[in-house]
Design an enzyme around this catalytic site. Sequence first.
Site, PDB file in Angstrom:
ATOM      1  N   GLU A 146      24.419 -32.814 -27.998  1.00 10.48           N
ATOM      2  CA  GLU A 146      25.733 -32.396 -28.479  1.00 10.48           C
ATOM      3  C   GLU A 146      26.508 -33.479 -29.234  1.00 10.48           C
ATOM      4  O   GLU A 146      27.255 -33.165 -30.152  1.00 10.48           O
ATOM      5  CB  GLU A 146      26.594 -31.902 -27.300  1.00 10.48           C
ATOM      6  CG  GLU A 146      26.056 -30.684 -26.577  1.00 10.48           C
ATOM      7  CD  GLU A 146      26.066 -29.427 -27.431  1.00 10.48           C
ATOM      8  OE1 GLU A 146      26.686 -29.447 -28.513  1.00 10.48           O
ATOM      9  OE2 GLU A 146      25.440 -28.437 -27.026  1.00 10.48           O
TER      10      GLU A 146
ATOM     11  N   SER B 214      10.559   9.939 -38.391  1.00  7.52           N
ATOM     12  CA  SER B 214      11.097  11.022 -39.224  1.00  7.52           C
ATOM     13  C   SER B 214      12.587  11.273 -39.054  1.00  7.52           C
ATOM     14  O   SER B 214      13.166  12.063 -39.805  1.00  7.52           O
ATOM     15  CB  SER B 214      10.332  12.320 -38.938  1.00  7.52           C
ATOM     16  OG  SER B 214       9.000  12.215 -39.381  1.00  7.52           O
TER      17      SER B 214
END
Length: 637
Positions: free
Chosen positions: A91, A371
């Site tokens: 960090e 579909s």
Amino acid sequence: MNKQTILRIAKYISICFLTVFIAAIMLGGGLFLYYVSNAPALSESKLVATTSSKIYDNNDELIADLGSERRVNAQANEIPTDLVNAIVSIEDHRFFNHRGIDTIRILGATLRNLRGGGGLQGASTLTQQLIKLTYFSTSTSDQTLSRKAQEAWLAVQLEQKATKQEILTYYINKVYMSNGNYGMQTAAQSYYGKDLKDLSIPQLALLAGMPQAPNQYDPYSHPEAAQERRNLVLSEMKGQGYITAEQYEKAINTPITDGLQSLKSANSYPPYMDNYLKEVIDQVEQETGYNLLTTGMEVYTNVDSKVQQRLWDIYNTDEYVNYPDDELQVASTIVDVTDGKVIAQLGARHQSSNVSFGINQAVETNRDWGSTMKPITDYAPALEYGVYDSTASIVHDSPYNYPGTSTPVYNWDKSYFGNITLQYALQQSRNVPAVETLEKVGLDRAKTFLNGLGIDYPSIHYANAISSNTTESDKKYGASSEKMAAAYAAFANGGIYPKPMYINKIVFSDGSSKEFSDSGTRAMKETTAYMMTDMMKTVLAYGTGRGAYLPWLPQAGKTGTSNYTDDEIENYIKNTGYVAPDEMFVGYTRKYSMAVWTGYSNRLTPIVGDGFYVAAKVYRSMMTYLSEDDHPGDWTM
């Protein structure tokens, strides 16, 4: 030009530059002072505490109190050095050398952002991250100069008032660590059954890497991503000299599951709400930039608790649907067609009560909707753009290749019906007319039409006439039950597309509030929507969707089935019968739209036999419950 003249010009230019420089400093300083004058005051109570967020359903009944589940704070002398080293490695490399802001990091981030055209990202120190978690939004859109100035100002102030050890302790106890755990000590006890001081280097590296995206790096739900993140932390630790090459090799070869114990439920809400709450959290952050897991607020949602409970019962009992086995999965979303309010959503059957905010298949776009794409990709655009002028227009169901190729388009039964009406082609879900219709519409126009319904592809192909397959399926592209329910809602709502909405109001901790709604956007003409509904009514009455038919309820919809490739059938499936990886149903009434996906978590486990009827039966059971006492009526023009 003599030497004296040159010196005068140089002096003049220097004075100009100096004047501009001083003016810029004064202007910047004045602007900075103006920005920081509105900064919140530092408060140790805010740095220490995480206020819970209360979540309510659409009847203002409390359904969850998030943030109050688990918190075991670590004392400074209980935090192991290896954890500190892991955190600063990933960090903030220079955490122990700066005083709240890191000028070297700012310059580096500025150069990177100038090259990449980005915003004010990548320069935050660990102290600034703590300030952001405590006071500000994490939204990218909120990373303004004003916010950055206030963040930096408070970080410098905090560094003057607190020691580095105290700042690290605040951070370690503040961060969210997934699965209802707040703070790394809480996570250590929940995941490993140990205190932080008793964890190994790879275990500490995992915890150190989680705060940036706790749910994404959850070792239970996403072990591969968690391991990749852990190994990155370990690599940074080695690069910074905190661990030796030998320790690094041993750590990265440690399984991510090493020491993990079974999760115990920490949820303050019923398991059937977990998927919905995950989307609430995401939408709150999208709309406000705030993480409700670390920022106290009251969120009023659109979930109907009774409908959500019934959906859970439909999934998890045999009272409504006879499932072929316990492994067949279901994911569905129900929206109000007039305003897009998501009244219920569930991503799987037999969900574990021990996992919080895990994968929600209801919003994932990694499966093929087959579909069910035909109405929105082919036929609605064809009517909208005048390719066909009525539902009785004649289309061709005869041998045909994908445009520009020698690859034939097959119907599911490998036969052809010849010249048929548009309505009959949709009712019987014929593939050839669908692909030919998309060719007539054109890929660009079809993509534009789909965008108006909230569906996108990185690039659209003729195969998308009968499939939602896409090279990128990261929720942005392709189809999901959420996207399909909202898209079909436009047919039910006279052509108006409503954005899916999980939240309707937020009351923030300072008493201010914000309401959220979507009035919808016109995606197609009203006549197009009406003709599509008229055709899809016959899908339920006479076509492939008869399993969802209710004679007393005006409704419309479409079935969908995806396919395996020939290679998959030959090498993996090895089943000579009719099989498929996915079976779907999307349908709607004048009031609600519902999309249902069914399939197995492992795509290569095929749906067979009665499994093909599950999607329609889930839809039918839910629509019966929603409509039997609140008949929505029929559509009129």
